[in-house]
Design a protein around this motif. Structure first.
Motif, PDB file in Angstrom:
ATOM      1  N   ILE A 189     -37.316   2.636  22.351  1.00  0.00           N
ATOM      2  CA  ILE A 189     -37.855   2.052  23.574  1.00  0.00           C
ATOM      3  C   ILE A 189     -37.463   2.872  24.799  1.00  0.00           C
ATOM      4  CG2 ILE A 189     -35.956   0.455  24.090  1.00  0.00           C
ATOM      5  CD1 ILE A 189     -39.721  -0.262  24.348  1.00  0.00           C
ATOM      6  N   MET A 190     -36.352   3.582  24.714  1.00  0.00           N
ATOM      7  CA  MET A 190     -35.880   4.366  25.865  1.00  0.00           C
ATOM      8  C   MET A 190     -36.848   5.501  26.219  1.00  0.00           C
ATOM      9  SD  MET A 190     -33.468   4.570  28.149  1.00  0.00           S
ATOM     10  CE  MET A 190     -32.012   3.793  27.527  1.00  0.00           C
ATOM     11  N   PRO A 191     -37.199   6.405  25.307  1.00  0.00           N
ATOM     12  CA  PRO A 191     -38.147   7.453  25.705  1.00  0.00           C
ATOM     13  C   PRO A 191     -39.548   6.897  25.988  1.00  0.00           C
ATOM     14  CG  PRO A 191     -37.582   7.689  23.383  1.00  0.00           C
ATOM     15  CD  PRO A 191     -36.674   6.640  23.954  1.00  0.00           C
ATOM     16  N   PHE A 192     -39.939   5.835  25.298  1.00  0.00           N
ATOM     17  CA  PHE A 192     -41.248   5.230  25.560  1.00  0.00           C
ATOM     18  C   PHE A 192     -41.315   4.702  26.992  1.00  0.00           C
ATOM     19  CE2 PHE A 192     -43.974   1.425  25.556  1.00  0.00           C
ATOM     20  CZ  PHE A 192     -45.193   2.041  25.268  1.00  0.00           C
ATOM     21  N   SER A 193     -40.308   3.952  27.400  1.00  0.00           N
ATOM     22  CA  SER A 193     -40.287   3.422  28.766  1.00  0.00           C
ATOM     23  C   SER A 193     -40.143   4.543  29.781  1.00  0.00           C
ATOM     24  CB  SER A 193     -39.141   2.416  28.929  1.00  0.00           C
ATOM     25  OG  SER A 193     -39.425   1.254  28.204  1.00  0.00           O
ATOM     26  N   GLY A 194     -39.359   5.562  29.458  1.00  0.00           N
ATOM     27  CA  GLY A 194     -39.228   6.711  30.349  1.00  0.00           C
ATOM     28  C   GLY A 194     -40.561   7.396  30.571  1.00  0.00           C
ATOM     29  N   PHE A 195     -41.343   7.536  29.504  1.00  0.00           N
ATOM     30  CA  PHE A 195     -42.673   8.130  29.628  1.00  0.00           C
ATOM     31  C   PHE A 195     -43.563   7.268  30.518  1.00  0.00           C
ATOM     32  CE2 PHE A 195     -47.070   8.449  28.075  1.00  0.00           C
ATOM     33  CZ  PHE A 195     -47.320   9.773  28.393  1.00  0.00           C
ATOM     34  N   LEU A 196     -43.499   5.958  30.349  1.00  0.00           N
ATOM     35  CA  LEU A 196     -44.280   5.061  31.209  1.00  0.00           C
ATOM     36  C   LEU A 196     -43.860   5.196  32.672  1.00  0.00           C
ATOM     37  CD1 LEU A 196     -44.475   1.783  29.094  1.00  0.00           C
ATOM     38  CD2 LEU A 196     -46.345   3.348  29.628  1.00  0.00           C
ATOM     39  N   MET A 231     -34.091   9.351  30.420  1.00  0.00           N
ATOM     40  CA  MET A 231     -34.735   8.425  29.495  1.00  0.00           C
ATOM     41  C   MET A 231     -35.525   9.130  28.399  1.00  0.00           C
ATOM     42  SD  MET A 231     -35.822   5.381  32.096  1.00  0.00           S
ATOM     43  CE  MET A 231     -36.102   4.178  30.801  1.00  0.00           C
ATOM     44  N   VAL A 232     -36.340  10.125  28.768  1.00  0.00           N
ATOM     45  CA  VAL A 232     -37.171  10.771  27.751  1.00  0.00           C
ATOM     46  C   VAL A 232     -36.356  11.793  26.956  1.00  0.00           C
ATOM     47  CG1 VAL A 232     -39.209  12.199  27.344  1.00  0.00           C
ATOM     48  CG2 VAL A 232     -39.309  10.342  28.997  1.00  0.00           C
ATOM     49  N   THR A 233     -35.764  12.767  27.648  1.00  0.00           N
ATOM     50  CA  THR A 233     -35.013  13.801  26.935  1.00  0.00           C
ATOM     51  C   THR A 233     -33.789  13.212  26.238  1.00  0.00           C
ATOM     52  OG1 THR A 233     -35.733  15.405  28.583  1.00  0.00           O
ATOM     53  CG2 THR A 233     -33.911  16.051  27.163  1.00  0.00           C
ATOM     54  N   GLY A 234     -32.988  12.462  26.986  1.00  0.00           N
ATOM     55  CA  GLY A 234     -31.801  11.841  26.384  1.00  0.00           C
ATOM     56  C   GLY A 234     -32.162  10.813  25.330  1.00  0.00           C
ATOM     57  N   GLY A 235     -33.207  10.038  25.604  1.00  0.00           N
ATOM     58  CA  GLY A 235     -33.644   9.023  24.646  1.00  0.00           C
ATOM     59  C   GLY A 235     -34.167   9.629  23.358  1.00  0.00           C
ATOM     60  N   LEU A 236     -34.958  10.694  23.466  1.00  0.00           N
ATOM     61  CA  LEU A 236     -35.453  11.365  22.254  1.00  0.00           C
ATOM     62  C   LEU A 236     -34.302  11.970  21.453  1.00  0.00           C
ATOM     63  CD1 LEU A 236     -38.717  13.090  23.518  1.00  0.00           C
ATOM     64  CD2 LEU A 236     -38.538  11.218  21.860  1.00  0.00           C
ATOM     65  N   ASN A 237     -33.327  12.514  22.156  1.00  0.00           N
ATOM     66  CA  ASN A 237     -32.147  13.055  21.478  1.00  0.00           C
ATOM     67  C   ASN A 237     -31.393  11.945  20.743  1.00  0.00           C
ATOM     68  OD1 ASN A 237     -30.200  14.946  20.693  1.00  0.00           O
ATOM     69  ND2 ASN A 237     -28.969  14.550  22.516  1.00  0.00           N
ATOM     70  N   LEU A 238     -31.236  10.799  21.387  1.00  0.00           N
ATOM     71  CA  LEU A 238     -30.557   9.665  20.762  1.00  0.00           C
ATOM     72  C   LEU A 238     -31.333   9.160  19.554  1.00  0.00           C
ATOM     73  CD1 LEU A 238     -28.278   7.544  20.857  1.00  0.00           C
ATOM     74  CD2 LEU A 238     -29.747   6.198  22.363  1.00  0.00           C
TER      75      LEU A 238
END
Length: 162
Positions: free
Chosen positions: A137-144, A106-113
């Motif tokens: 929303i993906m890296p944000f939710s992953g961080f949460l 979520m965080v690494t992949g989401g930030l890349n996306l």
């Protein structure tokens, strides 16, 4: 109640209100689409895209919220067969795996996306907003989820909670 508990509960309450607002906007959007299509005889194309984006945000934020409340889907038949001390160990392992999933996917992949879509200047079809904002929303939710997992691990070690 400690400061961490207060912050944790406030974050959950804020998440609740954000999801309520997104759901209210989603309902209004769909009602407007039905009203405009059947009563006005005109269909607005942006309402379908907005509904899709709102549903994406609500689903991913909902996953983080449920993780925070420890109400996510789980099958605990095997888990219940362990002794109390082993249940504690397995609970920590589960939270660690959730943390790793959130970090890697979520965080690494989401930030890349997000970076890729913003760098390529991809826009949504109808609303013409950068897709990176939708995917943020993906890296944000992953961080949460990562924060909630750490909170749960801390509580497992410091209390009798499992």
């Amino acid at each position: 109640m400690s400061k961490v508990d207060v912050i944790f509960n406030k974050v959950l309450k804020i998440l609740e209100w954000i999801m309520i607002m997104i759901f209210a906007l989603l309902v209004l959007d769909v009602l407007f689409q039905v009203f405009s299509r059947y009563l006005l005889g005109k269909s607005f194309t942006w309402t379908e895209e907005f509904a899709r984006f709102a549903l994406i945000w609500m689903t991913i934020l909902g996953a983080a919220y449920l993780n925070g409340k420890k109400q996510h889907l789980s099958m605990d038949f095997l888990y219940q067969k362990f002794s109390s001390s082993n249940q504690k160990k397995v609970a920590v392992l589960i939270q660690a795996l959730i943390f790793l999933f959130a970090l890697i996917v979520m965080v690494t992949g989401g930030l890349n996306l997000v970076y890729t879509t913003l760098h390529l200047e991809q826009l949504s079809g109808t609303l013409r907003i950068p897709l990176g904002y939708v995917y943020a929303i993906m890296p944000f939710s992953g961080f949460l989820i990562m924060c909630f997992s750490l909170y749960h691990i801390f509580n497992i070690y410091n209390t009798k909670e499992i």
